[in-house]
Design a protein around this motif. Structure first.
Motif, PDB file in Angstrom:
ATOM      1  N   ARG A 149      37.400  10.332 -13.968  1.00  0.00           N
ATOM      2  CA  ARG A 149      37.488  11.497 -14.841  1.00  0.00           C
ATOM      3  C   ARG A 149      36.731  11.271 -16.155  1.00  0.00           C
ATOM      4  O   ARG A 149      36.092  12.172 -16.678  1.00  0.00           O
ATOM      5  CB  ARG A 149      38.952  11.795 -15.199  1.00  0.00           C
ATOM      6  N   LEU A 151      34.189   9.232 -16.715  1.00  0.00           N
ATOM      7  CA  LEU A 151      32.746   9.134 -16.503  1.00  0.00           C
ATOM      8  C   LEU A 151      32.174  10.426 -15.932  1.00  0.00           C
ATOM      9  O   LEU A 151      31.043  10.799 -16.230  1.00  0.00           O
ATOM     10  CB  LEU A 151      32.428   7.974 -15.550  1.00  0.00           C
ATOM     11  N   GLY A 152      32.930  11.090 -15.083  1.00  0.00           N
ATOM     12  CA  GLY A 152      32.436  12.267 -14.375  1.00  0.00           C
ATOM     13  C   GLY A 152      32.690  13.575 -15.121  1.00  0.00           C
ATOM     14  O   GLY A 152      31.969  14.546 -14.918  1.00  0.00           O
ATOM     15  N   ARG A 153      33.711  13.573 -15.986  1.00  0.00           N
ATOM     16  CA  ARG A 153      34.031  14.731 -16.840  1.00  0.00           C
ATOM     17  C   ARG A 153      34.142  16.055 -16.102  1.00  0.00           C
ATOM     18  O   ARG A 153      33.900  17.118 -16.690  1.00  0.00           O
ATOM     19  CB  ARG A 153      32.946  14.910 -17.930  1.00  0.00           C
ATOM     20  N   HIS A 154      34.479  16.022 -14.813  1.00  0.00           N
ATOM     21  CA  HIS A 154      34.577  17.270 -14.056  1.00  0.00           C
ATOM     22  C   HIS A 154      35.912  17.950 -14.294  1.00  0.00           C
ATOM     23  O   HIS A 154      36.102  19.105 -13.929  1.00  0.00           O
ATOM     24  CB  HIS A 154      34.374  17.001 -12.561  1.00  0.00           C
TER      25      HIS A 154
END
Lengths: 174, 174
Positions: A149, A151-154
């Motif tokens: 979450r 690193l990916g920030r989705h």
């Protein structure tokens, strides 16, 4: 010294950090720092571990669910904002700088897994977790999700995620 | 052009990549590249997506377990060695370079989740996955674990992991 190191990493990044700058910021001599730590990586890792243990200590309430929920809510809180940006920058740095990467993996990532593993192992001695439960995998799933979450920030790193991970962990060791 | 971009990222890293170098390596003019792509990020992301879809296409055998197991075994194979090092370097780059980071997240990370989500949604229409199953969380757990292993290197990215993740996913959507 640890607080000074944390502030400097936050401001300038790990790459530009020097022992000299830490000494200046902390108002001590370089010799004082070298008496306790031999590299900047050691100072930064100790600062990180201290912050993490303060923000999210391993609770011991006698209930697995309560301990995990508290630990994860606090971990998620601690991974927001500036702390989160610093952690992400250090994880990225760990991929390029082999020496720092080794310390970061062994002395930070592994430490955080140990904290949660201890909570689960205490629950196992109380009979709350099955002897056959795959504790290691469950611990890994939790930190994997937090990092993905960040690193990916989705999707946000929030209390809802902490609670979803608590439920997931209980399913996996149940 | 896509193969050339892949080779260059592998050799010199994304930071040093230029459209000019891609053109030279591919033996085409810069104009040819600009006819199809407007930035180096777009070329690299298309190369990544093409490679990922070739290595790990979403299988459709009619069985959820078989489809997931095959997809994850292939994904794990594709994340080893040079491919893995390139992916890790790009994930790190995504944390420093905002423009690339946005494309990497939207056009690569999200695409991979879509592939696996489709497999699970097909299984749901066949009745193999409960209507209430939290598909999104299960998909996230899988890719989170793959990335955490690649970045954290505390345990190998191997067939055993692929099979453990298959079992975990079936538990989570079961």
């Amino acid at each position: 010294v640890l607080a000074a190191a944390g502030r400097l990493v936050e401001e300038d990044g790990y790459g530009r950090l020097t022992i000299e700058a830490i000494a200046r910021q902390a108002g001590v001599s370089k010799q004082t720092i070298y008496r306790w730590w031999s590299t900047k990586a050691e100072v930064v890792l100790e600062a990180l571990n201290e912050a993490a243990s303060t923000i999210a200590p391993a609770a011991d309430s006698g209930s697995l669910e309560a301990d995990v929920r508290l630990f994860l809510r606090r971990t998620v809180e601690g991974g927001k904002g500036r702390n989160g940006r610093m952690l992400v920058a250090l994880m990225a740095e760990a991929q390029f700088d082999e020496v720092f990467g080794r310390s970061f993996r062994r002395e930070f990532l592994a430490n955080r897994r140990n904290m949660l593993r201890n909570v689960l192992e205490r629950a196992r001695t109380r009979g709350e977790v099955a002897q056959s439960a795959h504790i290691e995998l469950a611990v890994e799933v939790v930190f994997a999700m937090l990092w993905y979450r960040m690193l990916g920030r989705h999707a946000p790193l929030d209390r809802r995620l902490a609670d979803e991970l608590t439920d997931t962990l209980l399913i996996l060791v149940g």
